[in-house]
Design a protein around this motif. Structure first.
Motif, PDB file in Angstrom:
ATOM      1  N   ASP A 244       0.863  -1.183   0.000  1.00  0.00           N
ATOM      2  CA  ASP A 244       0.000   0.000   0.000  1.00  0.00           C
ATOM      3  C   ASP A 244       0.896   1.230   0.000  1.00  0.00           C
ATOM      4  OD1 ASP A 244      -2.265  -1.520   0.045  1.00  0.00           O
ATOM      5  OD2 ASP A 244      -2.794  -1.090   2.142  1.00  0.00           O
TER       6      ASP A 244
ATOM      7  N   PHE B 256       1.229   5.628  -0.503  1.00  0.00           N
ATOM      8  CA  PHE B 256       0.608   6.945  -0.576  1.00  0.00           C
ATOM      9  C   PHE B 256       1.658   7.956  -1.035  1.00  0.00           C
ATOM     10  CE2 PHE B 256      -2.793   5.082   1.864  1.00  0.00           C
ATOM     11  CZ  PHE B 256      -3.911   5.790   1.449  1.00  0.00           C
TER      12      PHE B 256
ATOM     13  N   GLU C 250      -3.660  10.624  -2.615  1.00  0.00           N
ATOM     14  CA  GLU C 250      -3.311   9.766  -3.752  1.00  0.00           C
ATOM     15  C   GLU C 250      -2.729   8.449  -3.254  1.00  0.00           C
ATOM     16  OE1 GLU C 250      -3.818  10.092  -7.095  1.00  0.00           O
ATOM     17  OE2 GLU C 250      -5.023  11.860  -6.576  1.00  0.00           O
ATOM     18  N   GLY C 251      -3.570   7.381  -3.229  1.00  0.00           N
ATOM     19  CA  GLY C 251      -3.148   6.067  -2.768  1.00  0.00           C
ATOM     20  C   GLY C 251      -3.034   5.074  -3.911  1.00  0.00           C
ATOM     21  N   ARG C 252      -2.077   4.156  -3.789  1.00  0.00           N
ATOM     22  CA  ARG C 252      -1.864   3.094  -4.772  1.00  0.00           C
ATOM     23  C   ARG C 252      -1.774   1.767  -4.039  1.00  0.00           C
ATOM     24  NH1 ARG C 252      -2.939   7.218  -6.801  1.00  0.00           N
ATOM     25  NH2 ARG C 252      -1.631   8.507  -8.177  1.00  0.00           N
ATOM     26  N   THR C 253      -2.325   0.730  -4.617  1.00  0.00           N
ATOM     27  CA  THR C 253      -2.185  -0.606  -4.049  1.00  0.00           C
ATOM     28  C   THR C 253      -1.726  -1.576  -5.126  1.00  0.00           C
ATOM     29  OG1 THR C 253      -4.499  -1.222  -4.468  1.00  0.00           O
ATOM     30  CG2 THR C 253      -3.998  -0.201  -2.346  1.00  0.00           C
TER      31      THR C 253
ATOM     32  N   GLN D 195      -5.681   2.337  -8.169  1.00  0.00           N
ATOM     33  CA  GLN D 195      -5.468   3.731  -7.799  1.00  0.00           C
ATOM     34  C   GLN D 195      -6.677   4.227  -7.028  1.00  0.00           C
ATOM     35  OE1 GLN D 195      -2.923   6.395 -10.273  1.00  0.00           O
ATOM     36  NE2 GLN D 195      -4.003   5.423 -11.963  1.00  0.00           N
ATOM     37  N   ASN D 196      -6.420   4.749  -5.841  1.00  0.00           N
ATOM     38  CA  ASN D 196      -7.488   5.330  -5.015  1.00  0.00           C
ATOM     39  C   ASN D 196      -8.680   4.387  -4.880  1.00  0.00           C
ATOM     40  OD1 ASN D 196      -5.902   7.654  -4.734  1.00  0.00           O
ATOM     41  ND2 ASN D 196      -6.788   8.578  -6.583  1.00  0.00           N
TER      42      ASN D 196
END
Length: 360
Positions: free
Chosen positions: A238, A240, A245-248, A262-263
């Motif tokens: 995970d 940020f 703006e978060g990415r996994t 994305q998000n």
């Protein structure tokens, strides 16, 4: 027929004995001739074995192979030709889904103004007909692209940043200026998120530029990559880049790759599939705010990093000694770590102002 006188004079028993002797001699000679013939050629009779020497088995030599410099796969040497093509790819919602990201060898994601991100994507082994949309250059991009050489396509930018990129060993293809004939604005997206590059034509125009140098160390098999062999089992990463703006990245055992979101939503490519990677490398990086509200990712330096490969994650150290030097990934003993053969996403995650990396 007249019988000779001497023969007539012999007793009958002697004549019969002589006749038998002649017949026996003929039979013996015939058997010897047959045995000689049998020794010279294979017998057609089942169960007999030819006495000739067996022919040696000739094994064809395997053709020489080479390491594909941006994927680590084994390819013929002839496949390693021409320049790498990098491009500054837009990641605004208006640019999605992007064109050609599913064909990349390596992608770098970086923080830009407003807490958003953009990509520096690199193609070499699998170049699609079109890539994009391309956007303007940023101050960290020369440090990212210089080790690849080759070409970079973008749509301009502040002159001070363009000048920085022009002062690199990379050929600049700039929308509206140099090599503009290889770019156009698509009607499927709104400006400024619509500049598309005809990638094979651009590369063909500079086919004499040499191939890129190898950027990372690669294992020969996925299971012997450093993370897969020595890492801890984990679902993924995970990330940020900012508070919003978060990415996994999540391991998908069925495909043997990590799937990107994305998000909270799957990140899709233009072909309708979810973007995926064999290796995900998350670097914790500093940010230089010299340019006001335009952040510059600090690429020349070192710091902690996490590598996800094969459903496992390992923590390592990243180092980049100079603009033209590739990123080095090493373990706690200073020994190089190995990625699995395949494509790689490099996440340049800020170490402050809301940036974070978490193994899940």
């Amino acid at each position: 027929m007249t019988t000779p006188a001497r023969a007539r004079a012999l007793p009958r028993s002697v004549r019969l004995s002589a006749t038998v002797g002649v017949l026996v001699s003929a039979l013996v000679l015939g058997a010897c001739a047959a045995e000689s013939t049998s020794a010279e050629s294979p017998s057609a009779t089942p169960g007999t074995t030819a006495s000739s020497e067996p022919s040696p088995t000739v094994t064809a030599e395997a053709p020489p192979m080479a390491v594909q410099p941006l994927r680590g796969t084994q390819v013929s040497p002839e496949a390693i030709a021409g320049p790498a093509l990098a491009a500054k790819i837009d990641n605004h919602v208006g640019a999605r889904p992007q064109v050609g990201l599913d064909h990349t060898d390596i992608v770098f994601e970086e923080l830009v103004e407003g807490g958003l991100t953009r990509y520096v994507a690199v193609w070499f082994s699998d170049v699609p007909a079109e890539i994009g949309p391309v956007r303007s250059i940023r101050p960290m991009d020369p440090d990212i692209v210089s080790p690849f050489g080759g070409l970079i396509a973008y749509s301009g930018g502040q002159q001070r940043f363009v000048d920085m990129m022009l002062n690199t060993p990379v050929h600049n293809a700039i929308h509206g200026l140099a090599d503009d004939q290889f770019m156009y604005r698509t009607r499927s997206k709104a400006a400024p998120h619509n500049v598309i590059v005809r990638a094979p034509e651009l590369r063909a125009a500079y086919a004499d530029i040499p191939p890129p140098a190898q950027q990372f160390a690669y294992s020969q098999r996925p299971q012997t990559a450093s993370a897969a062999a020595y890492g801890n089992p984990a679902a993924g990463l995970d990330l940020f880049f900012s508070a919003k703006e978060g990415r996994t990245w999540r391991w998908d055992a069925g495909s043997g790759r990590y799937l990107r979101s994305q998000n909270g939503a799957p990140d899709m490519d233009s072909a309708g599939g979810q973007l995926a990677a064999t290796n995900v490398v998350a670097l914790s990086v500093g940010i230089d705010w010299t340019y006001g509200d335009i952040p510059k990712t600090v690429m020349v330096g070192s710091g902690p990093a996490w590598i996800a490969t094969g459903g496992k994650v390992v923590q390592v150290t990243w180092t980049k000694s100079a603009r033209d030097a590739p990123i080095q990934l090493t373990n706690q003993y200073g020994t190089p770590v190995y990625l699995a053969p395949g494509n790689t996403w490099v996440e340049l995650v800020p170490n402050a102002r809301g940036g974070s990396i978490a193994v899940v």
